[in-house]
Motif scaffolding. Sequence first.
Motif, PDB file in Angstrom:
ATOM      1  N   MET A   1      31.803  21.927  44.276  1.00  0.00           N
ATOM      2  CA  MET A   1      31.151  21.740  42.977  1.00  0.00           C
ATOM      3  C   MET A   1      32.073  21.101  41.950  1.00  0.00           C
ATOM      4  N   GLY A   2      33.408  21.195  42.154  1.00  0.00           N
ATOM      5  CA  GLY A   2      34.331  20.547  41.245  1.00  0.00           C
ATOM      6  C   GLY A   2      34.848  21.452  40.145  1.00  0.00           C
ATOM      7  N   CYS A   3      35.331  20.814  39.079  1.00  0.00           N
ATOM      8  CA  CYS A   3      36.027  21.544  38.018  1.00  0.00           C
ATOM      9  C   CYS A   3      35.138  22.511  37.254  1.00  0.00           C
ATOM     10  N   ASN A   4      33.825  22.282  37.246  1.00  0.00           N
ATOM     11  CA  ASN A   4      32.930  23.192  36.536  1.00  0.00           C
ATOM     12  C   ASN A   4      32.633  24.461  37.317  1.00  0.00           C
ATOM     13  N   ALA A   5      32.984  24.494  38.611  1.00  0.00           N
ATOM     14  CA  ALA A   5      32.491  25.529  39.528  1.00  0.00           C
ATOM     15  C   ALA A   5      32.935  26.941  39.178  1.00  0.00           C
ATOM     16  N   GLY A   6      34.029  27.088  38.442  1.00  0.00           N
ATOM     17  CA  GLY A   6      34.481  28.429  38.091  1.00  0.00           C
ATOM     18  C   GLY A   6      33.440  29.194  37.293  1.00  0.00           C
ATOM     19  N   LEU A   7      32.757  28.509  36.376  1.00  0.00           N
ATOM     20  CA  LEU A   7      31.725  29.184  35.586  1.00  0.00           C
ATOM     21  C   LEU A   7      30.427  29.342  36.358  1.00  0.00           C
ATOM     22  N   ASN A   8      30.104  28.394  37.236  1.00  0.00           N
ATOM     23  CA  ASN A   8      28.947  28.596  38.108  1.00  0.00           C
ATOM     24  C   ASN A   8      29.122  29.869  38.929  1.00  0.00           C
ATOM     25  N   ALA A   9      30.311  30.022  39.497  1.00  0.00           N
ATOM     26  CA  ALA A   9      30.601  31.193  40.323  1.00  0.00           C
ATOM     27  C   ALA A   9      30.699  32.457  39.486  1.00  0.00           C
ATOM     28  N   LEU A  10      31.207  32.344  38.259  1.00  0.00           N
ATOM     29  CA  LEU A  10      31.300  33.518  37.387  1.00  0.00           C
ATOM     30  C   LEU A  10      29.908  34.050  37.071  1.00  0.00           C
ATOM     31  N   ASN A  11      28.955  33.163  36.891  1.00  0.00           N
ATOM     32  CA  ASN A  11      27.579  33.573  36.633  1.00  0.00           C
ATOM     33  C   ASN A  11      27.056  34.416  37.792  1.00  0.00           C
ATOM     34  N   ALA A  12      27.238  33.930  39.020  1.00  0.00           N
ATOM     35  CA  ALA A  12      26.766  34.661  40.197  1.00  0.00           C
ATOM     36  C   ALA A  12      27.527  35.967  40.386  1.00  0.00           C
ATOM     37  N   THR A  13      28.831  35.936  40.153  1.00  0.00           N
ATOM     38  CA  THR A  13      29.653  37.140  40.322  1.00  0.00           C
ATOM     39  C   THR A  13      29.269  38.206  39.293  1.00  0.00           C
ATOM     40  N   ALA A  14      29.015  37.782  38.067  1.00  0.00           N
ATOM     41  CA  ALA A  14      28.589  38.729  37.027  1.00  0.00           C
ATOM     42  C   ALA A  14      27.243  39.350  37.374  1.00  0.00           C
ATOM     43  N   SER A  15      26.357  38.562  37.966  1.00  0.00           N
ATOM     44  CA  SER A  15      25.054  39.101  38.363  1.00  0.00           C
ATOM     45  C   SER A  15      25.206  40.170  39.437  1.00  0.00           C
ATOM     46  N   TRP A  16      26.088  39.915  40.414  1.00  0.00           N
ATOM     47  CA  TRP A  16      26.331  40.927  41.455  1.00  0.00           C
ATOM     48  C   TRP A  16      26.914  42.186  40.823  1.00  0.00           C
ATOM     49  N   SER A  17      27.842  41.986  39.901  1.00  0.00           N
ATOM     50  CA  SER A  17      28.481  43.130  39.251  1.00  0.00           C
ATOM     51  C   SER A  17      27.456  43.978  38.500  1.00  0.00           C
ATOM     52  N   MET A  18      26.540  43.335  37.770  1.00  0.00           N
ATOM     53  CA  MET A  18      25.524  44.083  37.035  1.00  0.00           C
ATOM     54  C   MET A  18      24.574  44.826  37.974  1.00  0.00           C
ATOM     55  N   ALA A  19      24.336  44.243  39.151  1.00  0.00           N
ATOM     56  CA  ALA A  19      23.444  44.890  40.115  1.00  0.00           C
ATOM     57  C   ALA A  19      24.131  46.021  40.868  1.00  0.00           C
ATOM     58  N   HIS A  20      25.477  46.108  40.751  1.00  0.00           N
ATOM     59  CA  HIS A  20      26.248  47.148  41.448  1.00  0.00           C
ATOM     60  C   HIS A  20      27.220  47.792  40.464  1.00  0.00           C
ATOM     61  N   PRO A  21      26.702  48.488  39.443  1.00  0.00           N
ATOM     62  CA  PRO A  21      27.577  49.076  38.418  1.00  0.00           C
ATOM     63  C   PRO A  21      28.606  50.009  39.039  1.00  0.00           C
ATOM     64  N   GLY A  22      29.805  49.947  38.487  1.00  0.00           N
ATOM     65  CA  GLY A  22      30.894  50.793  38.968  1.00  0.00           C
ATOM     66  C   GLY A  22      31.670  50.197  40.125  1.00  0.00           C
ATOM     67  N   LYS A  23      31.206  49.056  40.666  1.00  0.00           N
ATOM     68  CA  LYS A  23      31.905  48.415  41.780  1.00  0.00           C
ATOM     69  C   LYS A  23      32.607  47.155  41.291  1.00  0.00           C
ATOM     70  N   VAL A  24      33.758  46.855  41.887  1.00  0.00           N
ATOM     71  CA  VAL A  24      34.617  45.757  41.433  1.00  0.00           C
ATOM     72  C   VAL A  24      34.247  44.462  42.143  1.00  0.00           C
ATOM     73  N   ALA A  25      34.031  43.418  41.355  1.00  0.00           N
ATOM     74  CA  ALA A  25      33.794  42.074  41.885  1.00  0.00           C
ATOM     75  C   ALA A  25      34.969  41.186  41.492  1.00  0.00           C
ATOM     76  N   VAL A  26      35.442  40.364  42.412  1.00  0.00           N
ATOM     77  CA  VAL A  26      36.574  39.476  42.159  1.00  0.00           C
ATOM     78  C   VAL A  26      36.149  38.028  42.381  1.00  0.00           C
ATOM     79  N   LEU A  27      36.471  37.183  41.416  1.00  0.00           N
ATOM     80  CA  LEU A  27      36.256  35.742  41.519  1.00  0.00           C
ATOM     81  C   LEU A  27      37.609  35.062  41.633  1.00  0.00           C
ATOM     82  N   LEU A  28      37.762  34.205  42.636  1.00  0.00           N
ATOM     83  CA  LEU A  28      38.997  33.450  42.839  1.00  0.00           C
ATOM     84  C   LEU A  28      38.681  31.962  42.837  1.00  0.00           C
ATOM     85  N   CYS A  29      39.424  31.198  42.036  1.00  0.00           N
ATOM     86  CA  CYS A  29      39.386  29.733  42.075  1.00  0.00           C
ATOM     87  C   CYS A  29      40.734  29.266  42.624  1.00  0.00           C
ATOM     88  N   ALA A  30      40.733  28.633  43.799  1.00  0.00           N
ATOM     89  CA  ALA A  30      41.979  28.203  44.448  1.00  0.00           C
ATOM     90  C   ALA A  30      41.895  26.711  44.740  1.00  0.00           C
TER      91      ALA A  30
END
Length: 389
Positions: free
Chosen positions: A159-188
Amino acid sequence: MTATIAHPESGTAPVLLEPETKHRAEPSRIIGVGTAVTEDSYSQRELLDLFRIDDPRVRSVFLNSAIERRHLTLPPLGAGDAFRHETQGELLAKHKRLALGMGARAVRQCLAGAGLEVADIGYLCCVTTTGYLTPGLSALLMRDLDVNPGCSRVDVVGMGCNAGLNALNATASWSMAHPGKVAVLLCAEACSAAYVMDSTMRTAVVNSLFGDGAAAIALLADPPDAARPAPGKLPADVSCSSAGPRLLGFASHLIHEAIGAMRYDWDDDQNKLSFYLDPDIPYVVGAHAERVVDRLLDGAGLRRSDIAHWLVHSGGKKVIDAVRVNLGLTRHDLRHTTGVLRDYGNVSSGSFLFSYERLMQENRARAGDFGVLMTMGPGSTIETALVQW
């Protein structure tokens, strides 16, 4: 109390509207950040000398980039102490090695800063554009870090340089659906594995800009009944450097007419992929920045003057200036964006997280402060997120 409404088609039962849920999911919040780079760094002048670049036009591109140093893993030396040509296969192997090494260090640092262990990870999202792997980076990293094999994972590739926020959106959604559980986003991003070396101005623009880097953040959504002060109700002098912001919303904008302005092409002469950057893309992005930012803020009833912190992708001097002018921002507003560009170059999808880390180290965020995260990349795309401490 359950409400009913009559269905407009006769003979059918009414639609039942259940009462509003007592507790809604809490927004995800950032609880840790970590960054990592490759071992060797070079000044722009050192790179020009090492690659024996004499063309004054190319040298000017390097030396007027507002970049002082970048972390890169250069090719091995060949005959006559010249850098050897790396095949596409060798570049892919380099990407795997560098992305895994940097990624593991960034994740460990992120977890340590939040007081967490690898065993706490419930979801892992890995972002990269500088190489292709199957199995994906997430699976390889889970093996290397000994992450619980039941951890959910996803890879965002290409996805390129913008992809960190695209992925953050999805990661935040998973986190909200699983309260109390840790989600990690890595851009490498191992940008050393995505270089073509020739004498053209096209490659000079790309080669003057990108550097190796990885960044990780950890997210957590509190359970609905968790005790938490209302937004903005803490004393104004309370520092929130250790209590990361909540992710309140996202907004995207795809610039259709500039879909080919940032892209990978196959170079038949070099027999490898070559990245292309249209010289006009900084001005195109700048001209569309207001539209997406104002839409993001309108949804929260905010104005640009309400935003205390701006964390914008370090895409290059011209694009940073274009965004600053079009949004009416000051150089101080974008100090972390320009500082990351100066010290690391453009580290692609993770650049905005390098800026976020610097803001946390600066210890200036206060309870109730709003912030805007912004990334730009192929599509051409502008991604934004609204956060509040």
